[in-house]
Design an enzyme around this catalytic site. Structure first.
Site, mmCIF file in Angstrom:
data_model
loop_
_atom_site.group_PDB
_atom_site.id
_atom_site.type_symbol
_atom_site.label_atom_id
_atom_site.label_comp_id
_atom_site.label_asym_id
_atom_site.label_seq_id
_atom_site.Cartn_x
_atom_site.Cartn_y
_atom_site.Cartn_z
ATOM 1 N N GLY A 89 -16.829 -1.622 -17.784
ATOM 2 C CA GLY A 89 -16.676 -2.416 -16.571
ATOM 3 C C GLY A 89 -17.866 -2.208 -15.658
ATOM 4 O O GLY A 89 -18.604 -1.207 -15.796
ATOM 5 N N THR A 99 -9.294 -1.250 2.289
ATOM 6 C CA THR A 99 -9.027 -1.756 0.941
ATOM 7 C C THR A 99 -9.346 -3.242 0.846
ATOM 8 O O THR A 99 -9.870 -3.846 1.791
ATOM 9 C CB THR A 99 -7.588 -1.373 0.495
ATOM 10 O OG1 THR A 99 -7.446 -1.691 -0.884
ATOM 11 C CG2 THR A 99 -6.505 -2.079 1.302
ATOM 12 N N ASP A 119 -13.640 6.763 -3.767
ATOM 13 C CA ASP A 119 -13.181 6.402 -5.121
ATOM 14 C C ASP A 119 -13.938 7.190 -6.202
ATOM 15 O O ASP A 119 -13.334 7.749 -7.123
ATOM 16 C CB ASP A 119 -13.369 4.900 -5.375
ATOM 17 C CG ASP A 119 -12.244 4.071 -4.780
ATOM 18 O OD1 ASP A 119 -11.134 4.612 -4.589
ATOM 19 O OD2 ASP A 119 -12.477 2.879 -4.502
ATOM 20 N N LYS A 126 -13.852 -3.934 1.595
ATOM 21 C CA LYS A 126 -14.644 -2.734 1.302
ATOM 22 C C LYS A 126 -16.154 -2.953 1.449
ATOM 23 O O LYS A 126 -16.884 -2.036 1.808
ATOM 24 C CB LYS A 126 -14.350 -2.245 -0.121
ATOM 25 C CG LYS A 126 -12.977 -1.617 -0.290
ATOM 26 C CD LYS A 126 -12.850 -1.073 -1.702
ATOM 27 C CE LYS A 126 -11.530 -0.407 -1.946
ATOM 28 N NZ LYS A 126 -11.506 0.329 -3.210
ATOM 29 N N SER A 131 0.816 -1.222 0.000
ATOM 30 C CA SER A 131 0.000 0.000 0.000
ATOM 31 C C SER A 131 0.850 1.274 0.000
ATOM 32 O O SER A 131 1.800 1.396 0.769
ATOM 33 C CB SER A 131 -0.917 0.002 1.231
ATOM 34 O OG SER A 131 -1.624 1.220 1.276
ATOM 35 N N SER A 179 -0.617 4.098 0.720
ATOM 36 C CA SER A 179 -1.354 5.051 1.561
ATOM 37 C C SER A 179 -0.539 5.591 2.740
ATOM 38 O O SER A 179 -0.585 6.800 3.001
ATOM 39 C CB SER A 179 -2.656 4.415 2.055
ATOM 40 O OG SER A 179 -3.495 4.189 0.960
ATOM 41 N N GLY A 224 -16.191 -3.079 -8.794
ATOM 42 C CA GLY A 224 -16.208 -2.144 -7.670
ATOM 43 C C GLY A 224 -15.967 -0.702 -8.071
ATOM 44 O O GLY A 224 -16.700 0.197 -7.649
ATOM 45 N N ALA A 225 -14.953 -0.457 -8.886
ATOM 46 C CA ALA A 225 -14.623 0.924 -9.253
ATOM 47 C C ALA A 225 -15.697 1.501 -10.175
ATOM 48 O O ALA A 225 -16.071 2.669 -10.044
ATOM 49 C CB ALA A 225 -13.257 0.964 -9.935
HETATM 50 N N1 LIG Z 1 -7.066 4.940 -9.978
HETATM 51 C C1 LIG Z 1 -7.629 4.484 -8.874
HETATM 52 O O1 LIG Z 1 -7.642 5.164 -7.839
HETATM 53 C C2 LIG Z 1 -8.302 3.144 -8.893
HETATM 54 C C3 LIG Z 1 -9.229 2.816 -7.886
HETATM 55 C C4 LIG Z 1 -9.852 1.558 -7.942
HETATM 56 C C5 LIG Z 1 -9.545 0.670 -8.972
HETATM 57 N N2 LIG Z 1 -8.629 1.036 -9.911
HETATM 58 C C6 LIG Z 1 -8.301 0.122 -11.017
HETATM 59 O O2 LIG Z 1 -9.494 -0.129 -11.734
HETATM 60 C C7 LIG Z 1 -9.500 -1.437 -12.261
HETATM 61 C C8 LIG Z 1 -10.788 -2.148 -11.863
HETATM 62 O O3 LIG Z 1 -10.852 -2.255 -10.456
HETATM 63 P P1 LIG Z 1 -12.132 -2.877 -9.715
HETATM 64 O O4 LIG Z 1 -11.827 -2.821 -8.265
HETATM 65 O O5 LIG Z 1 -13.387 -2.293 -10.218
HETATM 66 O O6 LIG Z 1 -12.028 -4.398 -10.216
HETATM 67 P P2 LIG Z 1 -13.206 -5.465 -10.327
HETATM 68 O O7 LIG Z 1 -14.168 -5.265 -9.180
HETATM 69 O O8 LIG Z 1 -12.539 -6.778 -10.533
HETATM 70 O O9 LIG Z 1 -13.998 -5.040 -11.645
HETATM 71 C C9 LIG Z 1 -13.470 -5.098 -12.938
HETATM 72 C C10 LIG Z 1 -14.626 -5.463 -13.844
HETATM 73 O O10 LIG Z 1 -14.249 -5.299 -15.196
HETATM 74 C C11 LIG Z 1 -14.704 -6.465 -15.889
HETATM 75 N N3 LIG Z 1 -14.010 -6.647 -17.164
HETATM 76 C C12 LIG Z 1 -12.902 -7.379 -17.438
HETATM 77 N N4 LIG Z 1 -12.613 -7.289 -18.766
HETATM 78 C C13 LIG Z 1 -13.559 -6.492 -19.319
HETATM 79 C C14 LIG Z 1 -13.805 -6.030 -20.646
HETATM 80 N N5 LIG Z 1 -13.010 -6.360 -21.664
HETATM 81 N N6 LIG Z 1 -14.865 -5.219 -20.863
HETATM 82 C C15 LIG Z 1 -15.676 -4.860 -19.853
HETATM 83 N N7 LIG Z 1 -15.519 -5.276 -18.563
HETATM 84 C C16 LIG Z 1 -14.449 -6.085 -18.312
HETATM 85 C C17 LIG Z 1 -14.462 -7.568 -14.891
HETATM 86 O O11 LIG Z 1 -15.105 -8.772 -15.281
HETATM 87 P P3 LIG Z 1 -14.493 -10.179 -14.763
HETATM 88 O O12 LIG Z 1 -14.748 -10.194 -13.280
HETATM 89 O O13 LIG Z 1 -15.261 -11.192 -15.531
HETATM 90 O O14 LIG Z 1 -13.025 -10.135 -15.100
HETATM 91 C C18 LIG Z 1 -15.073 -6.922 -13.661
HETATM 92 O O15 LIG Z 1 -16.483 -6.960 -13.698
HETATM 93 C C19 LIG Z 1 -8.228 -2.110 -11.721
HETATM 94 O O16 LIG Z 1 -7.240 -2.022 -12.706
HETATM 95 C C20 LIG Z 1 -7.854 -1.240 -10.529
HETATM 96 O O17 LIG Z 1 -6.459 -1.238 -10.275
HETATM 97 C C21 LIG Z 1 -8.013 2.240 -9.913
#
Ligand SMILES: NC(=O)c1ccc[n+]([C@@H]2O[C@H](COP(=O)([O-])OP(=O)(O)OC[C@H]3O[C@@H](n4cnc5c(N)ncnc54)[C@H](OP(=O)(O)O)[C@@H]3O)[C@@H](O)[C@H]2O)c1
Length: 284
Positions: free
Chosen positions: A129, A65, A105, A69, A20, A22, A132-133
């Site tokens: 997508g 985290t 977020d 969450k 982390s 943070s 979570g995000a």
């Molecule tokens: N910048 C920031 O502060 C920040 C904050 C939070 C997250 N993030 C980043 O955001 C990304 C997502 O995080 P998350 O926590 O939301 O992850 P998550 O809960 O695993 O959600 C990702 C989603 O995207 C789906 N997905 C995968 N391939 C796809 C495609 N080609 N088209 C459409 N949807 C697709 C996944 O499906 P499956 O489950 O079937 O794979 C899942 O539903 C990560 O890379 C994370 O590091 C960045």
């Protein structure tokens, strides 16, 4: 920074937690503002016990985290309405024994767009997508912006349906939720002004992949990729190559930490310091 009997403690809880950023970000911010606060990290497997510990010890704030969450929500006394609609919290604030949960977020993403000067009012946005995000950003945009239309394109049918239903009841904007394929993507991109990638596609190790083919992106489209590892994803490189405005995931990361700092301390965050720490840590 001197730690003494009056130091206010904050921490991140998660599992694993060793990676982390943070603690580095928040301690730099406390130091820059001369606040007698200190921030550490706890690897936590039982989130209920950790939150009881917060009450018992008078810990001021937790960043929360993966994987806590969603579970942590049930141990908060109060929830910020946007966090409640998102269905997860990443921040818990202890106000004299009353624990209030927030999700920074979505607001971090919204501030990243606003500080880049992106006009949201009347715009059409597409979120890729439905995890979570995506939930955090879609619910925050629904509650706190005046978009005209929001498209949500995902691969997990139940997630897309639930998110669509949840977002549609919170906004007067038109909300479309569909499974992603070449037709739905092309249709969404036809009038989209702001594209937000909330999938892990483009993130290490999938750095050579992108969800959107370059021919669907052209100026004046704004492309915001919340992936921050790497900071310049394939999607952003191709968008830039087609003269689109781009915003990277570090901006969301910085802004969500800024909102957390404000919640912990009640003061404005030292943005420049926090930005410098995040960018130098992410650049490695
Ligand atoms: N910048 C920031 O502060 C920040 C904050 C939070 C997250 N993030 C980043 O955001 C990304 C997502 O995080 P998350 O926590 O939301 O992850 P998550 O809960 O695993 O959600 C990702 C989603 O995207 C789906 N997905 C995968 N391939 C796809 C495609 N080609 N088209 C459409 N949807 C697709 C996944 O499906 P499956 O489950 O079937 O794979 C899942 O539903 C990560 O890379 C994370 O590091 C960045």
């Amino acid at each position: 920074m001197t730690i003494d009997a009056k130091t206010t403690l904050c921490a991140v809880i998660g599992n694993p937690i060793g990676h982390s950023l943070s603690p580095t970000i928040h301690n730099a911010a406390f130091q820059a503002t001369n606040l007698n606060f200190c921030y550490t990290a706890f690897e936590v497997s039982d989130v209920e016990q950790a939150i009881q510990g917060m009450r018992g010890l008078g810990i001021r704030g937790f960043s929360i985290t993966i994987p806590h969450k969603v579970t942590a929500m049930q141990f908060a006394d109060e929830l910020d309405p946007v966090a409640e609609s998102i269905g997860s919290i990443n921040t818990l604030i202890n106000n004299d024994g009353v624990l209030k949960g927030y999700n920074t977020d979505g607001i971090g993403a919204l501030r990243a767009l606003e500080s880049a000067g992106i006009a949201l009012e009347g715009a059409e946005a597409t979120i890729l997508g439905s995890g979570g995000a995506a939930r955090a950003i879609a619910c925050t945009l629904a509650a706190k912006s005046d978009l005209a239309k929001l498209n949500i394109l995902g691969v997990v049918e139940d997630e897309v349906k639930n998110l669509h239903k949840n977002v549609a009841k919170q906004t007067s904007a038109k909300v479309v939720g569909e499974l992603i394929n070449s037709e739905t993507l092309e249709a969404a991109m036809a009038n989209t002004g702001i594209l937000i990638n909330c999938t892990p596609i483009g993130m290490h190790p999938k750095v050579d992949e992108s969800v959107v083919p370059p021919h669907l992106m052209s100026a004046p489209l704004v492309v915001f990729d919340i992936v921050y590892n790497p900071m310049e994803t394939k999607l952003l490189k191709e968008a830039k190559g087609n003269r689109c405005r781009t915003i990277n995931g570090a901006e969301m990361f910085i802004n969500q930490a800024i909102v957390q700092f404000e919640l912990f301390t009640g003061q404005n965050a030292p943005e420049a310091v926090m930005r410098k720490v995040v960018l130098s840590s992410l650049k490695g």
